[in-house]
Design an enzyme around this catalytic site. Structure first.
Site, mmCIF file in Angstrom:
data_model
loop_
_atom_site.group_PDB
_atom_site.id
_atom_site.type_symbol
_atom_site.label_atom_id
_atom_site.label_comp_id
_atom_site.label_asym_id
_atom_site.label_seq_id
_atom_site.Cartn_x
_atom_site.Cartn_y
_atom_site.Cartn_z
ATOM 1 N N ASN A 27 41.875 55.759 16.432
ATOM 2 C CA ASN A 27 41.909 56.094 15.363
ATOM 3 C C ASN A 27 43.202 55.482 14.935
ATOM 4 O OD1 ASN A 27 39.472 56.865 14.668
ATOM 5 N ND2 ASN A 27 40.017 59.026 16.160
ATOM 6 N N LYS B 104 29.757 56.557 17.573
ATOM 7 C CA LYS B 104 30.098 57.474 16.558
ATOM 8 C C LYS B 104 29.527 57.068 15.212
ATOM 9 C CE LYS B 104 34.441 58.811 16.849
ATOM 10 N NZ LYS B 104 36.368 58.877 16.480
ATOM 11 N N GLU C 60 41.073 45.128 13.345
ATOM 12 C CA GLU C 60 40.114 46.494 14.246
ATOM 13 C C GLU C 60 41.184 45.505 16.244
ATOM 14 O OE1 GLU C 60 39.861 49.431 13.594
ATOM 15 O OE2 GLU C 60 39.036 49.935 12.393
ATOM 16 N N HIS D 73 42.141 56.375 5.946
ATOM 17 C CA HIS D 73 41.397 57.252 5.226
ATOM 18 C C HIS D 73 42.158 58.011 4.200
ATOM 19 C CE1 HIS D 73 38.372 57.549 9.263
ATOM 20 N NE2 HIS D 73 38.506 56.515 8.664
ATOM 21 N N ARG E 123 14.785 65.114 15.083
ATOM 22 C CA ARG E 123 15.544 65.634 16.039
ATOM 23 C C ARG E 123 15.673 64.954 17.717
ATOM 24 N NH1 ARG E 123 12.379 69.875 16.359
ATOM 25 N NH2 ARG E 123 13.441 71.546 14.741
ATOM 26 N N GLU F 74 35.014 62.684 22.731
ATOM 27 C CA GLU F 74 36.764 62.447 21.833
ATOM 28 C C GLU F 74 37.585 63.607 22.154
ATOM 29 O OE1 GLU F 74 37.461 60.051 18.231
ATOM 30 O OE2 GLU F 74 39.246 61.382 17.849
ATOM 31 N N HIS G 71 43.902 55.514 10.966
ATOM 32 C CA HIS G 71 43.530 55.227 10.321
ATOM 33 C C HIS G 71 43.418 56.705 9.855
ATOM 34 C CE1 HIS G 71 41.267 52.598 13.368
ATOM 35 N NE2 HIS G 71 39.963 52.646 12.566
ATOM 36 N N LYS H 229 37.546 49.186 24.071
ATOM 37 C CA LYS H 229 36.654 49.839 23.357
ATOM 38 C C LYS H 229 36.144 51.087 24.289
ATOM 39 C CE LYS H 229 34.247 52.136 19.277
ATOM 40 N NZ LYS H 229 34.261 52.575 18.511
ATOM 41 N N HIS I 202 37.691 49.101 4.413
ATOM 42 C CA HIS I 202 37.826 49.289 4.881
ATOM 43 C C HIS I 202 38.866 49.082 6.421
ATOM 44 C CE1 HIS I 202 37.974 52.565 8.463
ATOM 45 N NE2 HIS I 202 37.368 51.402 9.331
ATOM 46 N N ARG J 41 40.268 59.085 23.520
ATOM 47 C CA ARG J 41 39.192 58.328 22.727
ATOM 48 C C ARG J 41 40.559 58.638 21.452
ATOM 49 N NH1 ARG J 41 33.272 57.686 21.691
ATOM 50 N NH2 ARG J 41 33.520 56.183 19.772
HETATM 51 P P1 NAD Z 1 30.630 46.999 5.845
HETATM 52 O O1 NAD Z 1 29.298 47.448 6.283
HETATM 53 O O2 NAD Z 1 30.245 47.549 4.022
HETATM 54 O O3 NAD Z 1 30.516 45.423 5.223
HETATM 55 C C1 NAD Z 1 31.238 44.780 4.974
HETATM 56 C C2 NAD Z 1 30.471 43.979 4.206
HETATM 57 O O4 NAD Z 1 29.981 42.750 4.265
HETATM 58 C C3 NAD Z 1 29.086 43.889 3.120
HETATM 59 O O5 NAD Z 1 29.716 43.897 1.833
HETATM 60 C C4 NAD Z 1 28.422 43.671 4.119
HETATM 61 O O6 NAD Z 1 26.671 43.733 3.490
HETATM 62 C C5 NAD Z 1 28.769 42.476 4.480
HETATM 63 N N1 NAD Z 1 28.335 42.024 5.326
HETATM 64 C C6 NAD Z 1 27.665 42.311 6.906
HETATM 65 N N2 NAD Z 1 27.818 41.738 7.137
HETATM 66 C C7 NAD Z 1 27.189 39.685 6.743
HETATM 67 C C8 NAD Z 1 26.631 39.078 7.583
HETATM 68 N N3 NAD Z 1 26.903 38.480 8.106
HETATM 69 N N4 NAD Z 1 27.011 37.584 6.292
HETATM 70 C C9 NAD Z 1 27.671 38.171 5.130
HETATM 71 N N5 NAD Z 1 27.283 39.445 4.259
HETATM 72 C C10 NAD Z 1 27.931 40.465 5.808
HETATM 73 O O7 NAD Z 1 31.695 47.301 6.197
HETATM 74 P P2 NAD Z 1 32.149 46.778 8.063
HETATM 75 O O8 NAD Z 1 34.205 46.442 7.674
HETATM 76 O O9 NAD Z 1 31.499 46.646 8.699
HETATM 77 O O10 NAD Z 1 31.909 48.563 8.149
HETATM 78 C C11 NAD Z 1 33.092 49.545 7.663
HETATM 79 C C12 NAD Z 1 31.946 50.985 8.220
HETATM 80 O O11 NAD Z 1 32.783 51.261 9.085
HETATM 81 C C13 NAD Z 1 32.852 51.987 7.819
HETATM 82 O O12 NAD Z 1 32.072 52.990 7.079
HETATM 83 C C14 NAD Z 1 33.652 52.372 8.476
HETATM 84 O O13 NAD Z 1 33.867 54.318 8.335
HETATM 85 C C15 NAD Z 1 32.822 52.010 9.589
HETATM 86 N N6 NAD Z 1 33.275 52.240 11.018
HETATM 87 C C16 NAD Z 1 32.277 53.277 11.232
HETATM 88 C C17 NAD Z 1 33.460 53.086 13.367
HETATM 89 C C18 NAD Z 1 32.908 53.428 14.228
HETATM 90 O O14 NAD Z 1 33.138 54.260 15.381
HETATM 91 N N7 NAD Z 1 31.123 54.625 13.806
HETATM 92 C C19 NAD Z 1 34.420 52.304 13.579
HETATM 93 C C20 NAD Z 1 35.264 51.721 12.473
HETATM 94 C C21 NAD Z 1 34.711 51.609 11.151
HETATM 95 N N1 GLY Z 2 36.472 54.100 15.761
HETATM 96 C C1 GLY Z 2 36.894 55.238 16.515
HETATM 97 C C2 GLY Z 2 35.988 55.415 17.667
HETATM 98 O O1 GLY Z 2 35.161 54.904 17.714
HETATM 99 O O2 GLY Z 2 36.477 56.461 17.890
#
Ligand code: NAD
Ligand code: GLY
Length: 378
Positions: free
Chosen positions: A252, A150, A192, A259, A128, A244, A255, A234, A272, A248
């Protein structure tokens, strides 16, 4: 006596996310953890670092040393968006349970947004709720996913459909980790950063446009500033609307289209940042049909995306009906009504329910190559 030349100071930045008792800081720059006592953020005597098979071998040992006196355990997940699901999450829970981790364990997310979102959700739900720390290593995670709380995983029927709002205790953005980030991922993160300029700060967009070459060369100073300004924007939006309920949602921008692309491609082929880059161009075209943005402005923005090597059109085999089907499943759709983010002007976004179905259809048909362009160079 000859004076010893001092080492030039390396850039650093700090942003506070103000959420009452859930407030936390984001520390940004090369070696961002050097002057911090990170053990202050560890709840008990143990922590579990969650990482993946790419990032783990690069940084796991070094990050473990950031927590002297704490028993450091780790779990290494397969790398990829396609593992951001309930099965991936189960690997974390099984490791925690088999290792006898209790409610005083702290989780540490070491990786990109996939690891950050999964670890955050594991922390929100394990016994929890246990504390967690974000150490984002991709540019996208450093400017977006590690901030704002998020967390969650994907379902085969939709992106990020299972999750929770759950804030980290601290975010460490050590920009030195970007040295190993592949070029394609780096450019995806820029999508982004550009987004923040478009939705909230035209002067930042102007600055980005002017300093894009420095950023593409990963200049330390330019990058630290771009990350800091992105996190500030942000943080302000999240502080005003953590869960949101309204504003907020402008984060997106692009997005809902993006998505749909990711879900259509089964979270493969496009990353992404690439999907939301094509999505932002579609949202901009919708703003053109609404009369708030001019075709010339879209072309200006499109050329910035092109300089970053980011896609400006959806995948060639995706059709308007694919978008409509998938976009209706978006979390922002309420009571069956689609809500999209459009721009009122450059640097000023709004959540839009009045965009008009005809306009949306025109944008989808044009983007999918079924109809002539809306005065925007293809
Ligand atoms: P990812 O986590 O898949 O990382 C991208 C690639 O880079 C992967 O292969 C990873 O292993 C590699 N990598 C990361 N750091 C590295 C480093 N320093 N050196 C070498 N390789 C490295 O993708 P991402 O673009 O970081 O994130 C995308 C994800 O984030 C999606 O799932 C998306 O939905 C999510 N997201 C969430 C929010 C939120 O608010 N929570 C916002 C935007 C995106
Ligand atoms: N990436 C969208 C949010 O954090 O609200």
């Amino acid at each position: 006596m000859t004076s010893v030349p001092s080492r030039p100071a390396r850039p650093s930045g700090r942003v506070n996310v103000c959420l009452g008792e859930r407030s936390y800081s984001i520390h940004i720059g090369p070696g961002a953890a050097d002057s911090l006592k990170l053990t202050d953020y560890v709840h008990g005597k143990r922590l579990l670092i969650v990482t993946n098979e790419t990032v783990g071998p690069l940084y796991l040992d070094a990050i473990g040393r950031w927590f002297p006196g704490v028993e450091v355990d780790s779990v290494v997940l397969p790398d990829g968006e396609r593992y951001k699901n309930l099965e991936g999450l189960d690997i974390i829970f099984s490791h925690l349970l088999k290792g006898g981790h209790d409610r005083k364990t702290t989780l540490v997310a070491l990786g990109g947004g996939v690891i950050g979102d999964m670890t955050g959700f594991a922390a929100a739900s394990y016994q929890r709720g246990v504390p967690f720390i974000q150490i984002p290593t991709s540019l996208l995670a450093q400017v977006d996913s590690s901030v704002g709380g998020k967390t969650g995983v994907n379902h085969t029927l939709g992106k990020n459909m299972i999750g929770a709002f759950y804030q980290p205790r601290v975010v460490i953005v050590d920009t030195d980790t970007l040295d190993t980030l592949p070029e394609r991922e780096f450019r995806a993160g820029l999508a982004e950063i550009i987004k923040y300029g478009l939705i909230a700060d035209l002067r930042f967009f102007d600055w980005l446009e002017a300093h894009l070459d420095d950023i593409l060369q990963r200049d330390e100073e330019a990058l630290t500033y771009a990350i800091q300004r992105s996190c500030q924007i942000k943080a302000e939006i999240v502080a005003a609307d953590e869960t949101e309920q309204g504003r907020r949602a402008i984060l997106n921008f692009g997005h809902t289209f993006g998505h749909a692309i990711e879900t259509f491609l089964h979270y493969r082929q496009w990353v992404h940042g690439e999907a939301i880059s094509a999505g932002m161009l579609m949202a901009l075209r919708l703003s053109v049909t609404g009369g708030t943005i001019s075709p010339a402005e879209v072309n200006r923005i499109k050329s910035v995306f092109e300089r970053c090597g980011l896609p400006t059109q959806p995948p060639a085999h995706m059709e308007a009906d694919d978008f409509k089907r998938l976009m209706l499943r978006d979390k922002k759709a309420l009571d069956g009504q689609m809500r999209l983010v459009t721009l009122q002007s450059l640097g000023n976004a709004r959540v839009d329910t009045q965009f008009g179905e005809t306009h949306l259809n025109a944008v989808l048909s044009e983007a999918c190559g079924d109809s002539p362009s809306l005065n925007v160079a293809p």
